[in-house]
Design a protein around this motif. Structure first.
Motif, PDB file in Angstrom:
ATOM      1  N   ARG A 349       0.833  -1.206   0.000  1.00  0.00           N
ATOM      2  CA  ARG A 349       0.000   0.000   0.000  1.00  0.00           C
ATOM      3  C   ARG A 349       0.867   1.255   0.000  1.00  0.00           C
ATOM      4  N   GLU A 350       1.934   1.241   0.822  1.00  0.00           N
ATOM      5  CA  GLU A 350       2.783   2.426   0.938  1.00  0.00           C
ATOM      6  C   GLU A 350       3.548   2.732  -0.345  1.00  0.00           C
ATOM      7  N   GLU A 351       3.634   1.765  -1.262  1.00  0.00           N
ATOM      8  CA  GLU A 351       4.270   1.983  -2.565  1.00  0.00           C
ATOM      9  C   GLU A 351       3.225   2.190  -3.660  1.00  0.00           C
ATOM     10  N   GLY A 352       2.001   2.473  -3.243  1.00  0.00           N
ATOM     11  CA  GLY A 352       0.932   2.703  -4.207  1.00  0.00           C
ATOM     12  C   GLY A 352       0.516   1.459  -4.957  1.00  0.00           C
ATOM     13  N   TRP A 353       0.731   0.284  -4.375  1.00  0.00           N
ATOM     14  CA  TRP A 353       0.382  -1.014  -4.978  1.00  0.00           C
ATOM     15  C   TRP A 353       1.128  -1.268  -6.288  1.00  0.00           C
ATOM     16  N   ARG A 354       2.198  -0.564  -6.520  1.00  0.00           N
ATOM     17  CA  ARG A 354       2.923  -0.684  -7.790  1.00  0.00           C
ATOM     18  C   ARG A 354       3.887  -1.865  -7.760  1.00  0.00           C
ATOM     19  N   ILE A 355       4.020  -2.563  -8.884  1.00  0.00           N
ATOM     20  CA  ILE A 355       5.056  -3.594  -9.011  1.00  0.00           C
ATOM     21  C   ILE A 355       6.407  -2.903  -9.146  1.00  0.00           C
ATOM     22  N   ASP A 356       7.313  -3.187  -8.238  1.00  0.00           N
ATOM     23  CA  ASP A 356       8.674  -2.673  -8.331  1.00  0.00           C
ATOM     24  C   ASP A 356       9.445  -3.590  -9.281  1.00  0.00           C
ATOM     25  N   PRO A 357       9.783  -3.119 -10.489  1.00  0.00           N
ATOM     26  CA  PRO A 357      10.413  -4.001 -11.488  1.00  0.00           C
ATOM     27  C   PRO A 357      11.697  -4.657 -10.988  1.00  0.00           C
ATOM     28  N   GLU A 358      12.518  -3.929 -10.234  1.00  0.00           N
ATOM     29  CA  GLU A 358      13.778  -4.500  -9.765  1.00  0.00           C
ATOM     30  C   GLU A 358      13.538  -5.603  -8.740  1.00  0.00           C
ATOM     31  N   ARG A 359      12.654  -5.342  -7.789  1.00  0.00           N
ATOM     32  CA  ARG A 359      12.338  -6.356  -6.782  1.00  0.00           C
ATOM     33  C   ARG A 359      11.675  -7.567  -7.438  1.00  0.00           C
ATOM     34  N   PHE A 360      10.819  -7.306  -8.416  1.00  0.00           N
ATOM     35  CA  PHE A 360      10.129  -8.387  -9.124  1.00  0.00           C
ATOM     36  C   PHE A 360      11.128  -9.246  -9.900  1.00  0.00           C
ATOM     37  N   ALA A 361      12.079  -8.586 -10.556  1.00  0.00           N
ATOM     38  CA  ALA A 361      13.078  -9.321 -11.330  1.00  0.00           C
ATOM     39  C   ALA A 361      13.920 -10.227 -10.439  1.00  0.00           C
ATOM     40  N   ARG A 362      14.217  -9.772  -9.232  1.00  0.00           N
ATOM     41  CA  ARG A 362      15.002 -10.597  -8.309  1.00  0.00           C
ATOM     42  C   ARG A 362      14.229 -11.852  -7.906  1.00  0.00           C
ATOM     43  N   VAL A 363      12.946 -11.690  -7.658  1.00  0.00           N
ATOM     44  CA  VAL A 363      12.122 -12.838  -7.261  1.00  0.00           C
ATOM     45  C   VAL A 363      12.015 -13.842  -8.402  1.00  0.00           C
ATOM     46  N   LEU A 364      11.950 -13.355  -9.621  1.00  0.00           N
ATOM     47  CA  LEU A 364      11.804 -14.253 -10.779  1.00  0.00           C
ATOM     48  C   LEU A 364      13.004 -15.187 -10.942  1.00  0.00           C
ATOM     49  N   ARG A 365      14.141 -14.804 -10.392  1.00  0.00           N
ATOM     50  CA  ARG A 365      15.332 -15.659 -10.531  1.00  0.00           C
ATOM     51  C   ARG A 365      15.179 -16.987  -9.805  1.00  0.00           C
ATOM     52  N   GLU A 366      14.207 -17.066  -8.899  1.00  0.00           N
ATOM     53  CA  GLU A 366      13.989 -18.317  -8.182  1.00  0.00           C
ATOM     54  C   GLU A 366      13.458 -19.411  -9.106  1.00  0.00           C
ATOM     55  N   GLY A 367      12.909 -19.018 -10.245  1.00  0.00           N
ATOM     56  CA  GLY A 367      12.456 -19.992 -11.226  1.00  0.00           C
ATOM     57  C   GLY A 367      11.042 -20.475 -10.981  1.00  0.00           C
ATOM     58  N   TYR A 368      10.129 -20.087 -11.864  1.00  0.00           N
ATOM     59  CA  TYR A 368       8.731 -20.482 -11.766  1.00  0.00           C
ATOM     60  C   TYR A 368       8.275 -21.060 -13.093  1.00  0.00           C
ATOM     61  N   ASP A 369       7.311 -21.961 -13.013  1.00  0.00           N
ATOM     62  CA  ASP A 369       6.729 -22.504 -14.237  1.00  0.00           C
ATOM     63  C   ASP A 369       5.786 -21.497 -14.876  1.00  0.00           C
ATOM     64  N   LEU A 370       5.057 -20.761 -14.047  1.00  0.00           N
ATOM     65  CA  LEU A 370       4.111 -19.765 -14.562  1.00  0.00           C
ATOM     66  C   LEU A 370       4.097 -18.562 -13.630  1.00  0.00           C
ATOM     67  N   VAL A 371       4.081 -17.372 -14.226  1.00  0.00           N
ATOM     68  CA  VAL A 371       3.947 -16.122 -13.486  1.00  0.00           C
ATOM     69  C   VAL A 371       2.754 -15.379 -14.063  1.00  0.00           C
ATOM     70  N   VAL A 372       1.838 -14.954 -13.201  1.00  0.00           N
ATOM     71  CA  VAL A 372       0.636 -14.234 -13.633  1.00  0.00           C
ATOM     72  C   VAL A 372       0.784 -12.765 -13.277  1.00  0.00           C
ATOM     73  N   ILE A 373       0.559 -11.905 -14.266  1.00  0.00           N
ATOM     74  CA  ILE A 373       0.588 -10.456 -14.050  1.00  0.00           C
ATOM     75  C   ILE A 373      -0.696  -9.880 -14.639  1.00  0.00           C
ATOM     76  N   VAL A 374      -1.504  -9.250 -13.803  1.00  0.00           N
ATOM     77  CA  VAL A 374      -2.712  -8.575 -14.263  1.00  0.00           C
ATOM     78  C   VAL A 374      -2.355  -7.100 -14.429  1.00  0.00           C
ATOM     79  N   ASN A 375      -2.463  -6.592 -15.647  1.00  0.00           N
ATOM     80  CA  ASN A 375      -1.940  -5.257 -15.953  1.00  0.00           C
ATOM     81  C   ASN A 375      -2.854  -4.529 -16.949  1.00  0.00           C
TER      82      ASN A 375
END
Length: 585
Positions: A349-375
């Motif tokens: 909430r304090e970040e305006g519910w925005r996806i932080d691209p850098e933080r998101f990119a770091r999480v993606l390195r963990e490796g997922y079969d599917l990632v859902v983004i509603v945009n």
């Protein structure tokens, strides 16, 4: 008092009809402190005796207390510490980094269960535990943790909580750290005590702003306003008397060309089978979107495509990443239908519910079969710029497939869709609903765009006549009239701004945020009426809003989503909210 059996055949003692469960109010504070002192100081010796005969708790300002009364007299209580309190009681004894159960997202702590000693042979304790579980589920809780007294361990285990093996001593009392998945606990409770709970529903006075029993195991969509039509659609004209601001259907009608085509030949359309593969609709989509026909698959709404695609791609071993909050259909399908392993990327909430691209990119390195983004995201209404999102996708592991939901992208403007990008990528799918943006929700039409190989898979799983003839006709006509919709979308933005300003003018304690789509979020101040209460009271005035609490604990039980309607309906929304908040009967 009566006796009954649970589904396992075990005899249980049931309280009589003079029982009430509700949230505590200020006047309950003294007897809660006295009962806490009686149980935890005098009886158990966990705390020192107090001359006042009352025992307070350091989290009293953050806890939610659920209380039980029998024949109008206090019978017991249980407290719930929500994640937005910022700390848990268990933090005094255990380090979170040493216990995985304490690091879960959406974690609520159940604690201080106390029952009048004279009533411990009845089901007061279990009813309080059940009420706490229902309250947690209604506020977006996914996991619960509790320090269970060793002597009550059998009750906790019977209810479905599992011991982690960690032991805690406090005073003369020994506890075990227990944890459980909210959905699994709810399912177990209904399987074991379902018939008993249905009987109790008729006699227990239930004062919580959440149903005594969950409706069903399906995704809890908005749309309670449609109940006004009657289960058999006996009262269709009733839609004129309610404001359906709980669903994001368009406030405007479809293009006049679509209406004319449907109404002019309705008798023939109703009895005629549609083109099997919706070839004409796919051809029109390819022309209007500038993508090849073999890069498109159509369905009866986005949910149809989600269910088909996800069940084809995923299984119980698959790892999926969802943003939190996110459109609830995705969690339902991957967790409850397919049974995947799901992680959440928390939006703040304090970040305006925005996806932080850098933080998101770091999480993606963990490796997922599917990632859902509603945009743009539903329910937060926040959009991540297409250029930023493309950079995230390019840097992600090659084995990760992305599902980009662009249901509301038309409200953002030109150049923000990733449909063309998805055609060339081998791991990106863009799903677009025609229902909301084109005022076709009742007809159900949607499509996805991806590489031809991915689309071929989805088409192979598509049954014949998946999209009805009325939907195909209306969708084609709608796509051929972009100027009509562009004007309506622009008008939606004006109405949205006016609605947000009017709601914000009701009280300075309210926080109103505009989305980029066709809704606003209204967050209530702490300490007053919650989202569930506001929704319930507005419903009594014929105004339907959406309580976002069940979607995510991040909303703290205080946020409602309000769909943009026409000017007159928006005025009814503002008036209803104002009356409720001002205590008008």
């Amino acid at each position: 008092m009566t006796h009954d059996q649970d589904s396992s055949g075990t005899s249980v003692t049931v309280v009589s009809g003079e029982v009430e469960l509700r949230l505590a109010v200020e006047a309950d504070g003294e007897w809660i402190r006295r009962l806490r002192h009686e149980v935890y100081a005098r009886e158990l010796g966990q705390h020192a005796l107090q001359a006042s005969g009352q025992l307070s708790d350091g989290l009293d300002g953050s806890n939610v207390y659920i209380v039980a009364f029998r024949h109008g007299e206090p019978a017991g209580f249980i407290s719930v510490t929500p994640p937005w309190a910022g700390r848990y009681s268990v933090d005094k004894y255990l380090r979170r980094d040493e216990h995985p159960v304490l690091r879960e997202d959406g974690l609520f702590e159940l604690r201080i269960l106390a029952v009048d000693p004279r009533l411990r042979g009845e089901m007061v304790g279990k009813l309080l535990m059940y009420a706490a579980l229902r309250w947690v589920a209604a506020h977006g809780g996914r996991r619960v943790v509790a320090l269970g007294r060793v002597e009550l361990l059998s009750m906790y285990l019977e209810l479905g909580l599992a011991s982690t093996g960690a032991v805690v001593r406090s005073g003369a009392v020994e506890f075990q750290l227990m944890g459980g998945d909210v959905a699994e606990l709810a399912g177990r409770t209904l399987r074991r005590y379902g018939s008993l709970l249905r009987d109790l529903q008729r006699v227990v006075r239930w004062g919580l702003e959440v149903p005594f029993l969950p409706d069903d195991d399906a995704c809890a969509h908005g749309g309670a306003s449609v109940e006004a039509l009657g289960r058999g659609f006996e009262t269709l004209d009733a839609h004129r008397d309610v404001v359906p601001a709980d669903v994001l259907d368009a406030w405007f009608p479809p293009t006049p060309d679509a209406v004319a085509a449907l109404s002019g030949g309705l008798d023939w359309i109703a009895r005629t089978s549609p083109p099997v593969q919706a070839g004409g609709l796919i051809e029109e989509l390819a022309l209007r979107r500038g993508v090849p026909e073999d890069a498109l698959a159509v369905g009866a709404g986005s949910s149809d495509l989600i269910f088909r695609a996800f069940r084809g791609w995923l299984d119980s071993s698959s790892r999926v990443l969802l943003t939190d909050p996110c459109y609830g259909e995705y969690a339902h399908v991957v967790e409850r239908v397919v049974g995947c392993r799901v992680d959440r990327f928390p939006l703040r909430r304090e970040e305006g519910w925005r996806i932080d691209p850098e933080r998101f990119a770091r999480v993606l390195r963990e490796g997922y079969d599917l990632v859902v983004i509603v945009n743009p995201n539903n329910p937060t209404g926040v959009h991540l710029d297409a250029a930023e999102l493309r950079e995230v996708l390019k840097g992600a592991p090659s084995g990760t497939r992305f599902w980009i939901d662009e249901t509301y992208a038309g409200y953002v403007g030109a150049g923000q869709s990733l449909e063309s990008y998805a055609v060339e990528a081998d791991n990106v799918v863009v799903c677009t609903s025609l229902s909301k943006m084109y005022a076709l929700s009742g007809l159900r039409a949607a499509y996805l765009t991806a590489s031809p190989s991915i689309v071929a898979e989805v088409r192979r799983w598509t049954p014949p006549w998946a999209v009805s003839l009325p939907a195909q006709i209306a969708a084609v006509r709608a796509l051929r009239d972009p100027s009509y919709y562009a004007a309506r979308w622009a008008q939606t933005g004006v109405l949205r701004a006016e609605l947000a300003a009017a709601l914000g003018g009701i009280d300075e304690g309210l926080h109103v945020s505009e989305s980029v789509a066709n809704f606003v979020l209204l967050t209530l101040p702490q300490g007053g009426i919650g989202a569930a209460g506001l929704v319930e009271r507005c419903r009594g005035r014929g105004v339907f809003l959406r309580d976002l609490s069940p979607l995510s604990s991040a909303f703290e039980g205080r946020t409602v989503r309000i769909a943009v309607r026409d000017a007159a309906a928006n005025a009814r929304v503002v008036a209803a909210v104002a009356e409720v908040l001002r205590g008008v009967a």
